[in-house]
Design a protein around this motif. Structure first.
Motif, PDB file in Angstrom:
ATOM      1  N   LEU A   1      45.241  23.844  37.646  1.00 17.90           N
ATOM      2  CA  LEU A   1      43.932  24.395  37.315  1.00 17.90           C
ATOM      3  C   LEU A   1      44.042  25.685  36.514  1.00 17.90           C
ATOM      4  CD1 LEU A   1      42.349  23.939  40.858  1.00 17.90           C
ATOM      5  CD2 LEU A   1      42.211  22.357  38.907  1.00 17.90           C
ATOM      6  N   LYS A   2      43.126  25.845  35.573  1.00 14.86           N
ATOM      7  CA  LYS A   2      43.064  27.074  34.787  1.00 14.86           C
ATOM      8  C   LYS A   2      41.976  27.951  35.393  1.00 14.86           C
ATOM      9  CE  LYS A   2      42.362  28.897  30.198  1.00 14.86           C
ATOM     10  NZ  LYS A   2      41.810  28.710  28.884  1.00 14.86           N
ATOM     11  N   GLY A   3      42.309  29.218  35.658  1.00 18.24           N
ATOM     12  CA  GLY A   3      41.351  30.131  36.249  1.00 18.24           C
ATOM     13  C   GLY A   3      41.297  31.459  35.524  1.00 18.24           C
ATOM     14  N   ARG A   4      40.202  32.173  35.758  1.00 14.16           N
ATOM     15  CA  ARG A   4      40.006  33.504  35.191  1.00 14.16           C
ATOM     16  C   ARG A   4      39.827  34.476  36.354  1.00 14.16           C
ATOM     17  NH1 ARG A   4      35.363  36.386  34.145  1.00 14.16           N
ATOM     18  NH2 ARG A   4      34.076  34.618  34.756  1.00 14.16           N
ATOM     19  N   ILE A   5      40.599  35.559  36.344  1.00 13.86           N
ATOM     20  CA  ILE A   5      40.534  36.538  37.434  1.00 13.86           C
ATOM     21  C   ILE A   5      39.193  37.262  37.409  1.00 13.86           C
ATOM     22  CG2 ILE A   5      41.468  38.738  38.293  1.00 13.86           C
ATOM     23  CD1 ILE A   5      44.245  37.707  37.558  1.00 13.86           C
ATOM     24  N   LYS A   6      38.552  37.298  38.577  1.00 11.29           N
ATOM     25  CA  LYS A   6      37.296  38.030  38.742  1.00 11.29           C
ATOM     26  C   LYS A   6      37.542  39.374  39.424  1.00 11.29           C
ATOM     27  CE  LYS A   6      33.476  36.348  39.369  1.00 11.29           C
ATOM     28  NZ  LYS A   6      32.249  36.056  38.737  1.00 11.29           N
ATOM     29  N   ASP A   7      38.479  39.393  40.391  1.00 13.11           N
ATOM     30  CA  ASP A   7      38.706  40.605  41.175  1.00 13.11           C
ATOM     31  C   ASP A   7      39.996  40.462  41.981  1.00 13.11           C
ATOM     32  OD1 ASP A   7      38.142  43.117  42.167  1.00 13.11           O
ATOM     33  OD2 ASP A   7      36.222  42.565  43.051  1.00 13.11           O
ATOM     34  N   LYS A   8      40.514  41.585  42.440  1.00 19.91           N
ATOM     35  CA  LYS A   8      41.660  41.546  43.352  1.00 19.91           C
ATOM     36  C   LYS A   8      41.130  41.406  44.776  1.00 19.91           C
ATOM     37  CE  LYS A   8      45.984  43.537  44.695  1.00 19.91           C
ATOM     38  NZ  LYS A   8      47.043  44.489  44.478  1.00 19.91           N
ATOM     39  N   ILE A   9      41.742  40.502  45.536  1.00 16.46           N
ATOM     40  CA  ILE A   9      41.336  40.295  46.932  1.00 16.46           C
ATOM     41  C   ILE A   9      42.070  41.268  47.835  1.00 16.46           C
ATOM     42  CG2 ILE A   9      41.257  38.683  48.872  1.00 16.46           C
ATOM     43  CD1 ILE A   9      41.260  36.414  46.744  1.00 16.46           C
ATOM     44  N   GLY A  10      43.381  41.364  47.662  1.00 19.75           N
ATOM     45  CA  GLY A  10      44.205  42.228  48.498  1.00 19.75           C
ATOM     46  C   GLY A  10      45.644  41.745  48.508  1.00 19.75           C
ATOM     47  N   ASP A  11      46.444  42.339  49.373  1.00 24.45           N
ATOM     48  CA  ASP A  11      47.871  42.038  49.476  1.00 24.45           C
ATOM     49  C   ASP A  11      48.215  41.622  50.897  1.00 24.45           C
ATOM     50  OD1 ASP A  11      48.034  43.127  46.875  1.00 24.45           O
ATOM     51  OD2 ASP A  11      48.547  45.108  47.656  1.00 24.45           O
TER      52      ASP A  11
END
Length: 161
Positions: free
Chosen positions: A64-74
């Protein structure tokens, strides 16, 4: 026997999502003979940013191709590398990614399967606690985004009246 050496490893991955008819789904991958369901992730290559790694790994492991919206965490955890007598501290950066295209049928041979699951089903199906925590955070982020967008629509309607 000599004491175990300590290594550090940095990986990156993503929670890729799509929403159809008010149902939000995320993609999980199956590994270890199809017995373990988890989020796609992989080692950050030299010269690559964690964000680039997340997009690449999601594409390779899920198709799947995706576009980053935000960082969730580590998440961070320890594991043992038997052949090297080494303890490894692994940190994984996770990003929330919007689905842009592709098919889970196109996952690479590194994984046994890739599939879409409704968020709550994914929370129950995922094998690792750290992945469950990341999916829980992603769910909160998505629910807030839906709430905020509905609020904005309502505000526009109120001002138009």
């Amino acid at each position: 026997m000599r004491p175990a050496t300590i290594k550090h490893q940095v990986s990156s991955g993503g929670v890729i999502f799509r929403t159809n008819a008010d149902v939000t789904e995320i993609a999980l991958i199956a590994v270890k003979g199809g017995n373990v369901w988890c989020l796609p992730k992989g080692i950050v290559d030299k010269g690559e940013s964690p964000e680039e790694t997340a997009v690449r790994e999601v594409r390779e492991e899920t198709g799947l191709k995706g576009r980053i919206k935000d960082k969730i965490g580590d998440i961070s955890y320890w594991y043992y590398i038997k052949g090297e007598n080494a303890r490894c501290r692994k940190t994984v950066h996770f990003y929330l990614m919007e689905y842009m295209g592709g098919s889970t049928k196109d996952h690479d041979a590194e994984v046994d399967d890739a599939s879409w699951f409704p968020l709550d089903e994914a929370l129950a199906k995922v094998s690792y606690k750290g992945d469950r925590e990341i999916i829980g955070k992603a769910k909160e982020m998505l629910e807030k985004e839906i709430h905020d967008s509905r609020y904005k629509i309502q505000e526009k309607e109120n001002h138009a009246s």
